[in-house]
Design an enzyme around this catalytic site. Structure first.
Site, PDB file in Angstrom:
ATOM      1  N   ASN A  95      19.928   2.643  -2.682  1.00 22.15           N
ATOM      2  CA  ASN A  95      18.771   1.673  -2.562  1.00 22.15           C
ATOM      3  C   ASN A  95      19.296   0.635  -1.477  1.00 22.15           C
ATOM      4  O   ASN A  95      18.584  -0.013  -0.706  1.00 22.15           O
ATOM      5  CB  ASN A  95      18.018   1.053  -3.809  1.00 22.15           C
ATOM      6  CG  ASN A  95      17.092   2.061  -4.194  1.00 22.15           C
ATOM      7  OD1 ASN A  95      16.651   3.261  -3.707  1.00 22.15           O
ATOM      8  ND2 ASN A  95      16.628   1.880  -5.254  1.00 22.15           N
TER       9      ASN A  95
ATOM     10  N   CYS B 106      12.555  -1.781  -6.416  1.00 21.95           N
ATOM     11  CA  CYS B 106      13.801  -1.166  -6.315  1.00 21.95           C
ATOM     12  C   CYS B 106      14.670  -1.825  -5.074  1.00 21.95           C
ATOM     13  O   CYS B 106      15.616  -2.267  -5.468  1.00 21.95           O
ATOM     14  CB  CYS B 106      13.683   0.272  -6.300  1.00 21.95           C
ATOM     15  SG  CYS B 106      12.359   0.845  -7.406  1.00 21.95           S
TER      16      CYS B 106
ATOM     17  N   PHE C   8       2.446  -2.580  -1.144  1.00 22.91           N
ATOM     18  CA  PHE C   8       3.855  -2.618  -0.677  1.00 22.91           C
ATOM     19  C   PHE C   8       4.328  -1.657   0.121  1.00 22.91           C
ATOM     20  O   PHE C   8       5.367  -1.686   0.931  1.00 22.91           O
ATOM     21  CB  PHE C   8       4.752  -2.905  -1.931  1.00 22.91           C
ATOM     22  CG  PHE C   8       5.521  -1.635  -2.602  1.00 22.91           C
ATOM     23  CD1 PHE C   8       6.576  -0.878  -2.201  1.00 22.91           C
ATOM     24  CD2 PHE C   8       4.800  -1.197  -3.723  1.00 22.91           C
ATOM     25  CE1 PHE C   8       7.210   0.108  -2.439  1.00 22.91           C
ATOM     26  CE2 PHE C   8       5.388  -0.180  -4.363  1.00 22.91           C
ATOM     27  CZ  PHE C   8       6.654   0.701  -3.755  1.00 22.91           C
TER      28      PHE C   8
ATOM     29  N   LYS D 231      23.394   4.734  -7.748  1.00 26.31           N
ATOM     30  CA  LYS D 231      22.080   4.140  -7.585  1.00 26.31           C
ATOM     31  C   LYS D 231      21.855   3.113  -6.957  1.00 26.31           C
ATOM     32  O   LYS D 231      20.779   2.939  -5.815  1.00 26.31           O
ATOM     33  CB  LYS D 231      21.503   3.891  -9.258  1.00 26.31           C
ATOM     34  CG  LYS D 231      20.235   3.375  -9.092  1.00 26.31           C
ATOM     35  CD  LYS D 231      19.042   4.405  -8.961  1.00 26.31           C
ATOM     36  CE  LYS D 231      17.789   3.631  -8.500  1.00 26.31           C
ATOM     37  NZ  LYS D 231      16.600   4.537  -8.088  1.00 26.31           N
TER      38      LYS D 231
ATOM     39  N   THR E 158      26.385   1.194 -18.782  1.00 30.56           N
ATOM     40  CA  THR E 158      26.474   2.265 -20.156  1.00 30.56           C
ATOM     41  C   THR E 158      27.428   1.982 -21.170  1.00 30.56           C
ATOM     42  O   THR E 158      27.296   2.254 -22.396  1.00 30.56           O
ATOM     43  CB  THR E 158      26.592   3.648 -18.920  1.00 30.56           C
ATOM     44  OG1 THR E 158      25.938   3.680 -18.161  1.00 30.56           O
ATOM     45  CG2 THR E 158      26.656   4.718 -19.989  1.00 30.56           C
TER      46      THR E 158
ATOM     47  N   GLY F  74       9.066  -4.376   0.018  1.00 30.87           N
ATOM     48  CA  GLY F  74       8.625  -4.744  -1.068  1.00 30.87           C
ATOM     49  C   GLY F  74       8.975  -3.628  -2.176  1.00 30.87           C
ATOM     50  O   GLY F  74       9.751  -2.569  -1.994  1.00 30.87           O
TER      51      GLY F  74
ATOM     52  N   LYS G 278       3.557  -3.392  11.911  1.00 28.71           N
ATOM     53  CA  LYS G 278       3.683  -1.845  11.657  1.00 28.71           C
ATOM     54  C   LYS G 278       3.681  -1.077  13.094  1.00 28.71           C
ATOM     55  O   LYS G 278       3.915   0.064  13.021  1.00 28.71           O
ATOM     56  CB  LYS G 278       3.192  -1.261  10.718  1.00 28.71           C
ATOM     57  CG  LYS G 278       3.275  -1.798   9.096  1.00 28.71           C
ATOM     58  CD  LYS G 278       4.848  -1.795   8.766  1.00 28.71           C
ATOM     59  CE  LYS G 278       5.380  -0.135   8.581  1.00 28.71           C
ATOM     60  NZ  LYS G 278       6.821  -0.391   8.441  1.00 28.71           N
TER      61      LYS G 278
HETATM   62  N1  SAJ Z   1      10.000   0.251   4.278  1.00 28.72           N
HETATM   63  C1  SAJ Z   1      10.420  -0.325   5.448  1.00 28.72           C
HETATM   64  N2  SAJ Z   1      10.734   0.387   6.611  1.00 28.72           N
HETATM   65  C2  SAJ Z   1      10.979   1.831   6.542  1.00 28.72           C
HETATM   66  C3  SAJ Z   1      10.772   2.272   5.304  1.00 28.72           C
HETATM   67  C4  SAJ Z   1      10.353   1.454   4.139  1.00 28.72           C
HETATM   68  O1  SAJ Z   1       9.920  -1.536   5.966  1.00 28.72           O
HETATM   69  O2  SAJ Z   1      11.437   2.519   7.379  1.00 28.72           O
HETATM   70  C5  SAJ Z   1       9.724  -0.541   3.269  1.00 28.72           C
HETATM   71  C6  SAJ Z   1       8.374  -0.188   2.779  1.00 28.72           C
HETATM   72  O3  SAJ Z   1       7.212  -0.545   3.405  1.00 28.72           O
HETATM   73  C7  SAJ Z   1       8.466  -0.637   1.105  1.00 28.72           C
HETATM   74  C8  SAJ Z   1       9.961  -0.892   0.888  1.00 28.72           C
HETATM   75  O4  SAJ Z   1      10.383  -0.684   2.300  1.00 28.72           O
HETATM   76  O5  SAJ Z   1       7.584  -2.172   1.243  1.00 28.72           O
HETATM   77  C9  SAJ Z   1      10.290   0.291   0.019  1.00 28.72           C
HETATM   78  O6  SAJ Z   1       9.897   1.588   0.229  1.00 28.72           O
HETATM   79  P1  SAJ Z   1      10.413   2.682   0.193  1.00 28.72           P
HETATM   80  O7  SAJ Z   1       9.479   3.838   0.507  1.00 28.72           O
HETATM   81  O8  SAJ Z   1      11.670   2.965   0.940  1.00 28.72           O
HETATM   82  O9  SAJ Z   1      11.052   3.003  -1.573  1.00 28.72           O
HETATM   83  P2  SAJ Z   1      10.475   2.713  -2.902  1.00 28.72           P
HETATM   84  O10 SAJ Z   1      10.780   1.378  -3.338  1.00 28.72           O
HETATM   85  O11 SAJ Z   1       8.991   3.228  -2.916  1.00 28.72           O
HETATM   86  O12 SAJ Z   1      11.493   3.987  -3.476  1.00 28.72           O
HETATM   87  C10 SAJ Z   1      12.488   3.788  -3.476  1.00 28.72           C
HETATM   88  C11 SAJ Z   1      13.353   5.149  -3.059  1.00 28.72           C
HETATM   89  N3  SAJ Z   1      14.900   4.970  -2.794  1.00 28.72           N
HETATM   90  C12 SAJ Z   1      15.365   5.473  -1.569  1.00 28.72           C
HETATM   91  O13 SAJ Z   1      14.718   6.041  -0.762  1.00 28.72           O
HETATM   92  C13 SAJ Z   1      16.700   5.404  -1.254  1.00 28.72           C
HETATM   93  C14 SAJ Z   1      13.361   6.073  -4.192  1.00 28.72           C
HETATM   94  O14 SAJ Z   1      13.967   7.207  -3.867  1.00 28.72           O
HETATM   95  C15 SAJ Z   1      13.909   5.373  -5.737  1.00 28.72           C
HETATM   96  O15 SAJ Z   1      13.908   6.312  -6.686  1.00 28.72           O
HETATM   97  C16 SAJ Z   1      13.262   4.021  -5.643  1.00 28.72           C
HETATM   98  O16 SAJ Z   1      13.486   3.163  -4.642  1.00 28.72           O
HETATM   99  C17 SAJ Z   1      13.732   3.587  -7.019  1.00 28.72           C
HETATM  100  O17 SAJ Z   1      13.009   3.716  -7.970  1.00 28.72           O
HETATM  101  O18 SAJ Z   1      14.843   3.055  -7.161  1.00 28.72           O
END
Ligand code: SAJ
Length: 420
Positions: A216, A266, A330, A212, A126, A263, A416
């Site tokens: 993640n 983020c 993903f 942020k 920023t 995947g 899974k």
């Molecule tokens: N995944 C696993 N095991 C789990 C949970 C997820 O293997 O128990 C995998 C999913 O299959 C996927 C990846 O992780 O491949 C990411 O999926 P996700 O649902 O965890 O997250 P995203 O990428 O869809 O969104 C994340 C979120 N961050 C958090 O939950 C901390 C979201 O709130 C953020 O805004 C987003 O990243 C972002 O834009 O940064």
């Protein structure tokens, strides 16, 4: 000064929903994007990305005259920069799009404007945006020299919405507001309160940037723990999903789920931003990334071993064997194939396997280029009826709903734990 005109730079998965949210509160919003196709699509009241309910909000906003898109920046009371921050080289953040966005809005900035960076960014980004703006506009003052009295206010306010639930989470989630000064934070809170039902939680820009990345990284480390357990359990002959279910009955244990890898755009990217800036300290965060990135390779070895068993037992030749990959997205119940470990594994299977590779992905109508010509897109029933080896890569609801009785195959790689 209240906010009458708002400009959102970058009309992707975050920028477009945000622009639409302001427009739905009857603000005059101009979305800016370098992609002419995206601009034309939005100006027709349509959308170029897939996100539940976004289409309706955009259509209403465009038809009501509150939202339009343009390839050139316009004068506004507030700017939100929501462009991609991928990585380059050895996982270092690539700030080229943010720099281009800052330099594009600089000429149209007017005294009193607020500039917010939303893109996931390394700590200090920023301040860097403010420096780029100041460089282009020596006639204006910025927080780094003028503090509370600056002509332009600058803040970092990360989004934290979950793809697939953006239109709900955008409104309901609390928002971290990282102003370069308290005045910047107050102005940014005022802006988000136009549509926000969650709370604005105020801090400084560096803490907001790190927050942020931390969110993640926390998830990535937790998933890596689950993925590492899945490798250990496979060696020990233990069902990892049962193990995690049992461990999670402890009141202070909450392990996430293993899978084919991590995947999306983020979680597999953001932790590297911390590693790049803190290579000596971020050992756990780096290892978690390596564990998760290594998982598709491990799954591929499981597929090879399972196919070898099947060949030995069935007496078939490899070219006669059909492998069916279930899922490409993903994560479950979306059609987003970008940065998907399931896609990576399906591609590797198709390249390696001498026989036919079938793909089941109920959320798409045709195979992506990388797989077209190498695989066949089939229905669940066709795959279950004809495949010799099943590889479950995504826990889409229709796969979870498959009756165990319908699965006659004994050669299964289930990443899974759906058909355990
Ligand atoms: N995944 C696993 N095991 C789990 C949970 C997820 O293997 O128990 C995998 C999913 O299959 C996927 C990846 O992780 O491949 C990411 O999926 P996700 O649902 O965890 O997250 P995203 O990428 O869809 O969104 C994340 C979120 N961050 C958090 O939950 C901390 C979201 O709130 C953020 O805004 C987003 O990243 C972002 O834009 O940064």
């Amino acid at each position: 000064m209240s906010f009458t005109t708002i400009s959102v730079v970058g009309l992707g998965y975050i920028g477009l929903p945000t622009a639409a949210a302001f427009a739905s509160r009857q603000k005059q919003v101009v979305g800016v994007d370098i992609n002419q196709h995206a601009v034309d699509t939005i100006n027709r009241g349509e959308i170029h990305i897939v996100e539940p309910d976004l289409d309706k909000v955009v259509k209403t906003a465009v038809e009501g005259g509150f939202l339009k898109a343009s390839t050139t920046p316009v004068e506004a009371d507030a700017y939100l920069i929501a462009v991609p921050t991928p990585f380059k080289g050895d996982h270092e953040p690539d700030m080229a799009y943010v720099e281009a966005a800052a330099k594009a809005i600089a000429p149209v900035l007017k005294r009193g404007a607020l500039v917010i960076l939303e893109s996931t960014s390394p700590v200090g980004a920023t301040e860097q945006v403010a420096a780029w703006l100041a460089e282009s506009r020596p006639d204006l003052t910025f927080p780094q020299q003028a503090g509370e009295q600056a002509d332009i206010n600058v803040a970092y306010c990360p989004e934290r919405v979950l793809p697939g639930q953006v239109m709900v989470e955008l409104i309901k989630n609390d928002r971290v507001i990282g102003g370069m000064t308290p005045v910047c934070s107050a102005r940014a809170s005022e802006l988000y309160n136009i549509f926000l039902e969650g709370e604005c939680v105020v801090t400084n820009s560096r803490t907001a940037e790190m927050c942020k990345l931390t969110e993640n990284s926390f998830r990535d480390v937790n998933i890596a723990f689950a993925n590492e357990l899945s490798l250990i359990c496979a060696d020990q002959g233990i069902n990892v999903w049962e193990l995690i279910r049992l461990a999670n009955r402890h009141p202070r244990v909450n392990i996430l789920q293993p899978g084919p890898g991590v995947g999306g755009h983020c979680i597999a990217v953001d932790p590297w931003f911390i590693v790049a800036q803190n290579p000596d300290q971020a050992r756990l965060i780096r290892t978690a990334r390596e564990v998760n990135d290594g998982k598709p390779h491990w799954v591929m070895n499981q597929v090879k071993a399972t196919v070898a068993d099947c060949l030995a037992q069935s007496g078939k030749r490899a070219s006669e064997l059909k492998i069916a990959c279930f899922g490409l997205a993903f994560k479950p119940n979306i059609d987003d194939l970008r940065e998907s470990p399931a896609m990576e594994i399906a591609q590797r299977v198709a390249q390696w396997h001498a026989g036919e590779t079938l793909v089941v992905e109920p959320n798409i109508h045709s195979l992506p280029k990388a797989l077209a010509g190498h695989c066949q897109l089939v229905t669940i029933d066709e795959a279950l009826a004809t495949a010799d080896v099943l590889v479950l890569l995504v826990d889409h609801s229709p796969f979870r709903a498959i009756d165990g009785e319908a699965v006659r195959q004994q050669y299964i790689v289930d990443t899974k734990g759906v058909w355990r």
